[in-house]
Design a protein around this motif. Structure first.
Motif, PDB file in Angstrom:
ATOM      1  N   ARG A  41       0.834  -1.200   0.000  1.00 35.18           N
ATOM      2  CA  ARG A  41       0.000   0.000   0.000  1.00 35.18           C
ATOM      3  C   ARG A  41       0.875   1.259   0.000  1.00 35.18           C
ATOM      4  NH1 ARG A  41      -3.150  -1.085   4.345  1.00 35.18           N
ATOM      5  NH2 ARG A  41      -4.183  -2.644   3.080  1.00 35.18           N
ATOM      6  N   GLU A  42       1.914   1.253   0.828  1.00 34.28           N
ATOM      7  CA  GLU A  42       2.842   2.391   0.887  1.00 34.28           C
ATOM      8  C   GLU A  42       3.634   2.512  -0.416  1.00 34.28           C
ATOM      9  OE1 GLU A  42       4.793   5.671   2.854  1.00 34.28           O
ATOM     10  OE2 GLU A  42       2.849   4.689   3.031  1.00 34.28           O
ATOM     11  N   ALA A  43       4.026   1.391  -1.010  1.00 35.11           N
ATOM     12  CA  ALA A  43       4.745   1.409  -2.288  1.00 35.11           C
ATOM     13  C   ALA A  43       3.887   2.032  -3.383  1.00 35.11           C
ATOM     14  CB  ALA A  43       5.167   0.003  -2.683  1.00 35.11           C
ATOM     15  N   LEU A  44       2.600   1.721  -3.393  1.00 36.81           N
ATOM     16  CA  LEU A  44       1.714   2.299  -4.402  1.00 36.81           C
ATOM     17  C   LEU A  44       1.551   3.802  -4.187  1.00 36.81           C
ATOM     18  CD1 LEU A  44      -1.024  -0.453  -4.744  1.00 36.81           C
ATOM     19  CD2 LEU A  44       0.811   0.098  -6.346  1.00 36.81           C
ATOM     20  N   ARG A  45       1.507   4.226  -2.930  1.00 33.70           N
ATOM     21  CA  ARG A  45       1.386   5.658  -2.631  1.00 33.70           C
ATOM     22  C   ARG A  45       2.644   6.416  -3.072  1.00 33.70           C
ATOM     23  NH1 ARG A  45       2.551   9.483   0.921  1.00 33.70           N
ATOM     24  NH2 ARG A  45       3.895   8.199   2.226  1.00 33.70           N
ATOM     25  N   LEU A  82       7.602  -5.099  -4.895  1.00 37.72           N
ATOM     26  CA  LEU A  82       7.301  -3.718  -4.501  1.00 37.72           C
ATOM     27  C   LEU A  82       7.477  -3.530  -2.995  1.00 37.72           C
ATOM     28  CD1 LEU A  82       4.173  -2.883  -6.690  1.00 37.72           C
ATOM     29  CD2 LEU A  82       6.560  -2.240  -7.081  1.00 37.72           C
ATOM     30  N   ALA A  83       7.087  -4.532  -2.220  1.00 37.54           N
ATOM     31  CA  ALA A  83       7.249  -4.460  -0.765  1.00 37.54           C
ATOM     32  C   ALA A  83       8.724  -4.390  -0.401  1.00 37.54           C
ATOM     33  CB  ALA A  83       6.579  -5.654  -0.090  1.00 37.54           C
ATOM     34  N   LEU A  84       9.552  -5.177  -1.051  1.00 34.30           N
ATOM     35  CA  LEU A  84      10.991  -5.142  -0.790  1.00 34.30           C
ATOM     36  C   LEU A  84      11.586  -3.797  -1.195  1.00 34.30           C
ATOM     37  CD1 LEU A  84      12.045  -8.706  -2.021  1.00 34.30           C
ATOM     38  CD2 LEU A  84      11.805  -7.910   0.343  1.00 34.30           C
ATOM     39  N   TRP A  85      11.141  -3.263  -2.317  1.00 37.65           N
ATOM     40  CA  TRP A  85      11.632  -1.971  -2.800  1.00 37.65           C
ATOM     41  C   TRP A  85      11.326  -0.861  -1.803  1.00 37.65           C
ATOM     42  CZ3 TRP A  85       8.287   2.100  -4.494  1.00 37.65           C
ATOM     43  CH2 TRP A  85       8.948   3.225  -4.976  1.00 37.65           C
ATOM     44  N   ILE A  86      10.074  -0.774  -1.370  1.00 43.11           N
ATOM     45  CA  ILE A  86       9.698   0.323  -0.476  1.00 43.11           C
ATOM     46  C   ILE A  86      10.330   0.141   0.891  1.00 43.11           C
ATOM     47  CG2 ILE A  86       7.529  -0.557   0.452  1.00 43.11           C
ATOM     48  CD1 ILE A  86       8.236   3.030  -0.702  1.00 43.11           C
ATOM     49  N   GLU A  87      10.512  -1.087   1.318  1.00 35.72           N
ATOM     50  CA  GLU A  87      11.132  -1.345   2.614  1.00 35.72           C
ATOM     51  C   GLU A  87      12.549  -0.766   2.652  1.00 35.72           C
ATOM     52  OE1 GLU A  87      10.726  -5.060   5.526  1.00 35.72           O
ATOM     53  OE2 GLU A  87      11.876  -5.509   3.709  1.00 35.72           O
ATOM     54  N   ARG A  88      13.250  -0.860   1.522  1.00 38.57           N
ATOM     55  CA  ARG A  88      14.605  -0.293   1.445  1.00 38.57           C
ATOM     56  C   ARG A  88      14.581   1.231   1.395  1.00 38.57           C
ATOM     57  NH1 ARG A  88      15.206  -4.642  -2.134  1.00 38.57           N
ATOM     58  NH2 ARG A  88      14.943  -3.253  -3.913  1.00 38.57           N
ATOM     59  N   GLN A  89      13.472   1.826   0.936  1.00 40.56           N
ATOM     60  CA  GLN A  89      13.380   3.276   0.808  1.00 40.56           C
ATOM     61  C   GLN A  89      12.992   3.962   2.115  1.00 40.56           C
ATOM     62  OE1 GLN A  89      14.444   4.337  -2.187  1.00 40.56           O
ATOM     63  NE2 GLN A  89      14.556   2.168  -2.656  1.00 40.56           N
ATOM     64  N   LEU A  90      12.365   3.223   3.002  1.00 40.38           N
ATOM     65  CA  LEU A  90      11.870   3.810   4.246  1.00 40.38           C
ATOM     66  C   LEU A  90      13.019   4.189   5.169  1.00 40.38           C
ATOM     67  CD1 LEU A  90       8.921   1.371   4.991  1.00 40.38           C
ATOM     68  CD2 LEU A  90       8.766   3.694   4.087  1.00 40.38           C
ATOM     69  N   PRO A  91      12.865   5.311   5.877  1.00 41.61           N
ATOM     70  CA  PRO A  91      13.916   5.723   6.820  1.00 41.61           C
ATOM     71  C   PRO A  91      13.944   4.815   8.031  1.00 41.61           C
ATOM     72  CG  PRO A  91      12.029   7.196   6.983  1.00 41.61           C
ATOM     73  CD  PRO A  91      11.755   6.267   5.835  1.00 41.61           C
ATOM     74  N   ALA A  92      15.067   4.783   8.715  1.00 42.89           N
ATOM     75  CA  ALA A  92      15.193   3.999   9.950  1.00 42.89           C
ATOM     76  C   ALA A  92      14.178   4.501  10.965  1.00 42.89           C
ATOM     77  CB  ALA A  92      16.608   4.116  10.497  1.00 42.89           C
ATOM     78  N   GLY A  93      13.574   3.582  11.682  1.00 38.51           N
ATOM     79  CA  GLY A  93      12.588   3.945  12.678  1.00 38.51           C
ATOM     80  C   GLY A  93      11.172   4.071  12.156  1.00 38.51           C
TER      81      GLY A  93
END
Length: 86
Positions: free
Chosen positions: A12-16, A70-81
């Motif tokens: 969901r976050e990746a699509l956003r 897509l989940a793996l991609w966005i997980e790498r883009q998210l900031p720590a925490g």
């Protein structure tokens, strides 16, 4: 949170975030009438085209695997925490 639920939240976050990326890149935008499946396929293909993710093997190209990518991609883009980052 279960792994499946977390992956659904990540997709969901990746699509956003992906929709914003598409607009900034000038590659179009999602329409309100687009299904989630269409959005997943469009974003996956754009990220593969831009070489931001590795493409799936042709016999592995299905919606479930695209969502996982897509989940793996966005997980790498998210900031720590971030709450979605394990």
């Amino acid at each position: 949170m279960s792994r499946e639920k977390q992956e659904a939240e990540l997709v969901r976050e990746a699509l956003r975030i992906g929709a914003l990326y598409m607009q900034k890149r000038g590659a179009g935008q999602f329409e309100p009438t687009d299904s989630a499946s269409e959005k997943v396929r469009a974003l996956y293909r754009l990220l593969v085209h831009d070489q931001l993710i590795q493409p799936l093997a042709k016999d592995q190209e299905n919606e479930r695997n695209m969502k996982h990518k897509l989940a793996l991609w966005i997980e790498r883009q998210l900031p720590a925490g971030h709450p979605l980052k394990p």
